[in-house]
Design a protein around this motif. Structure first.
Motif, PDB file in Angstrom:
ATOM      1  N   VAL A   1      23.274-142.118 -23.790  1.00 47.59           N
ATOM      2  CA  VAL A   1      24.299-141.171 -23.338  1.00 47.59           C
ATOM      3  C   VAL A   1      25.572-141.873 -22.886  1.00 47.59           C
ATOM      4  O   VAL A   1      26.591-141.212 -22.686  1.00 47.59           O
ATOM      5  CB  VAL A   1      23.763-140.286 -22.196  1.00 47.59           C
ATOM      6  CG1 VAL A   1      22.500-139.574 -22.627  1.00 47.59           C
ATOM      7  CG2 VAL A   1      23.522-141.089 -20.917  1.00 47.59           C
TER       8      VAL A   1
ATOM      9  N   LEU B   1      25.190-136.447 -23.801  1.00 46.80           N
ATOM     10  CA  LEU B   1      24.318-135.620 -22.973  1.00 46.80           C
ATOM     11  C   LEU B   1      24.717-135.734 -21.511  1.00 46.80           C
ATOM     12  O   LEU B   1      25.067-136.813 -21.029  1.00 46.80           O
ATOM     13  CB  LEU B   1      22.864-136.053 -23.137  1.00 46.80           C
ATOM     14  CG  LEU B   1      22.330-136.108 -24.566  1.00 46.80           C
ATOM     15  CD1 LEU B   1      20.894-136.595 -24.576  1.00 46.80           C
ATOM     16  CD2 LEU B   1      22.447-134.754 -25.224  1.00 46.80           C
TER      17      LEU B   1
ATOM     18  N   ASN C   1      24.332-136.160 -17.629  1.00 48.68           N
ATOM     19  CA  ASN C   1      23.447-136.779 -16.650  1.00 48.68           C
ATOM     20  C   ASN C   1      24.295-137.112 -15.429  1.00 48.68           C
ATOM     21  O   ASN C   1      25.338-137.758 -15.559  1.00 48.68           O
ATOM     22  CB  ASN C   1      22.793-138.042 -17.211  1.00 48.68           C
ATOM     23  CG  ASN C   1      21.802-138.676 -16.250  1.00 48.68           C
ATOM     24  OD1 ASN C   1      22.185-139.380 -15.326  1.00 48.68           O
ATOM     25  ND2 ASN C   1      20.519-138.432 -16.469  1.00 48.68           N
TER      26      ASN C   1
ATOM     27  N   GLY D   1      29.063-135.288 -19.604  1.00 46.05           N
ATOM     28  CA  GLY D   1      28.443-135.032 -20.895  1.00 46.05           C
ATOM     29  C   GLY D   1      28.444-133.557 -21.251  1.00 46.05           C
ATOM     30  O   GLY D   1      28.218-132.694 -20.395  1.00 46.05           O
TER      31      GLY D   1
ATOM     32  N   ALA E   1      26.588-131.984 -23.842  1.00 42.17           N
ATOM     33  CA  ALA E   1      25.377-131.392 -24.426  1.00 42.17           C
ATOM     34  C   ALA E   1      24.257-131.281 -23.397  1.00 42.17           C
ATOM     35  O   ALA E   1      24.211-132.026 -22.418  1.00 42.17           O
ATOM     36  CB  ALA E   1      24.916-132.219 -25.622  1.00 42.17           C
ATOM     37  N   ASP E   2      23.366-130.354 -23.632  1.00 45.98           N
ATOM     38  CA  ASP E   2      22.224-130.112 -22.762  1.00 45.98           C
ATOM     39  C   ASP E   2      21.046-130.984 -23.201  1.00 45.98           C
ATOM     40  O   ASP E   2      20.609-130.916 -24.348  1.00 45.98           O
ATOM     41  CB  ASP E   2      21.841-128.636 -22.837  1.00 45.98           C
ATOM     42  CG  ASP E   2      20.639-128.283 -21.983  1.00 45.98           C
ATOM     43  OD1 ASP E   2      20.164-129.153 -21.237  1.00 45.98           O
ATOM     44  OD2 ASP E   2      20.174-127.129 -22.070  1.00 45.98           O
ATOM     45  N   SER E   3      20.531-131.794 -22.289  1.00 41.77           N
ATOM     46  CA  SER E   3      19.439-132.705 -22.621  1.00 41.77           C
ATOM     47  C   SER E   3      18.157-131.987 -22.986  1.00 41.77           C
ATOM     48  O   SER E   3      17.254-132.583 -23.585  1.00 41.77           O
ATOM     49  CB  SER E   3      19.174-133.654 -21.447  1.00 41.77           C
ATOM     50  OG  SER E   3      20.274-134.508 -21.218  1.00 41.77           O
TER      51      SER E   3
ATOM     52  N   ILE F   1      18.706-131.000 -27.182  1.00 40.36           N
ATOM     53  CA  ILE F   1      19.165-131.918 -28.238  1.00 40.36           C
ATOM     54  C   ILE F   1      18.001-132.380 -29.111  1.00 40.36           C
ATOM     55  O   ILE F   1      16.832-132.317 -28.728  1.00 40.36           O
ATOM     56  CB  ILE F   1      19.894-133.149 -27.642  1.00 40.36           C
ATOM     57  CG1 ILE F   1      18.964-133.921 -26.679  1.00 40.36           C
ATOM     58  CG2 ILE F   1      21.152-132.731 -26.973  1.00 40.36           C
ATOM     59  CD1 ILE F   1      18.221-135.061 -27.284  1.00 40.36           C
TER      60      ILE F   1
ATOM     61  N   GLU G   1      13.673-131.981 -18.704  1.00 37.97           N
ATOM     62  CA  GLU G   1      14.211-132.943 -19.666  1.00 37.97           C
ATOM     63  C   GLU G   1      13.118-133.894 -20.144  1.00 37.97           C
ATOM     64  O   GLU G   1      13.039-134.209 -21.340  1.00 37.97           O
ATOM     65  CB  GLU G   1      15.362-133.720 -19.036  1.00 37.97           C
ATOM     66  CG  GLU G   1      16.578-132.863 -18.751  1.00 37.97           C
ATOM     67  CD  GLU G   1      17.641-133.585 -17.934  1.00 37.97           C
ATOM     68  OE1 GLU G   1      18.821-133.193 -18.024  1.00 37.97           O
ATOM     69  OE2 GLU G   1      17.297-134.531 -17.189  1.00 37.97           O
TER      70      GLU G   1
END
Length: 214
Positions: A45, A70, A72, A79, A81-83, A86, A111
């Motif tokens: 990430v 992602l 964090n 980030g 995007a959603d972990s 993905i 996650e």
């Protein structure tokens, strides 16, 4: 690399998926070990870490380094995007060895569960993964309570954390939960090697090591 070979059966012709590869510290010894048909896929990430890894390894066609943006709170707070949704940059049923070192220690429970499912998707049948974590057992909990642990974990929802304001800084999970989450991802724990992080006098490594097989 000795762990990958001795504990998980890594061979020169294998495909390695490195989850949370950072600057490529697990990749560097593989340059000389992987054969002509061997392959390494690493993602992280942190864009700066991937840039560093690409400068060192990008000339080698066997090595692919991918940045995933992602979110964090510690390593990539902006980030996008959603972990939990993905997809790892790896084809299904294609990796012989998965590597996930010091990654579950920085992910919240949902996650971790998603990452284990993705790991199971990517591994070939019979493929193995080496996953490290802070896993809570009656022994490690007693050592934490006695002040022997190097990590001052305290209970939170569904996990234990060092810093409630920034949970992803360091997270521990009950060992039984991790085993169940592996199983939900189609993975079976083949071996568990307790680490010395909690104050054990002897440990194979700092974090606990799970060797899982699909």
């Amino acid at each position: 690399m000795r762990f990958f070979i001795n504990l998980a059966g890594l061979q020169p012709q294998h495909t390695v998926l490195d989850v949370g590869c950072g600057i490529g510290r697990m990749a560097y010894p593989l340059v000389a070990y992987l054969g002509r048909t061997g392959r390494y896929i690493g993602f992280d990430v942190m864009p700066g870490a991937i840039d560093t890894a690409r400068r060192a390894l990008g000339h080698d066609a066997r090595f692919e380094l991918v940045h995933l943006d992602l979110g964090n709170s510690v390593y990539n707070p902006r980030g996008a995007a959603d972990s939990c949704s993905i997809q790892f940059p790896c084809d299904s049923d294609s990796a012989d060895l998965g590597v996930m070192t010091s990654v579950a220690t920085h992910l919240v429970p949902a996650e971790v569960q998603h990452y284990f499912r993705e790991l199971g998707r990517c591994l070939r049948p019979g493929g193995r993964a080496v996953v490290t974590a802070f896993s809570l057992t009656s022994e490690s909990l007693a050592l934490i309570e006695a002040g022997r642990s190097s990590e001052a974990f305290q209970p939170a929802k569904d996990c234990w954390v060092v810093d409630p304001d920034f949970p992803e800084r360091a997270i521990a999970f009950h060992r039984d939960d991790l085993v169940a989450w592996f199983a939900a991802g189609g993975l079976r724990v083949e071996q568990w090697y307790p680490g010395d992080w909690c104050g054990r006098p002897v440990g194979l490594s700092y974090q606990d090591i799970f060797v899982v097989v699909r």
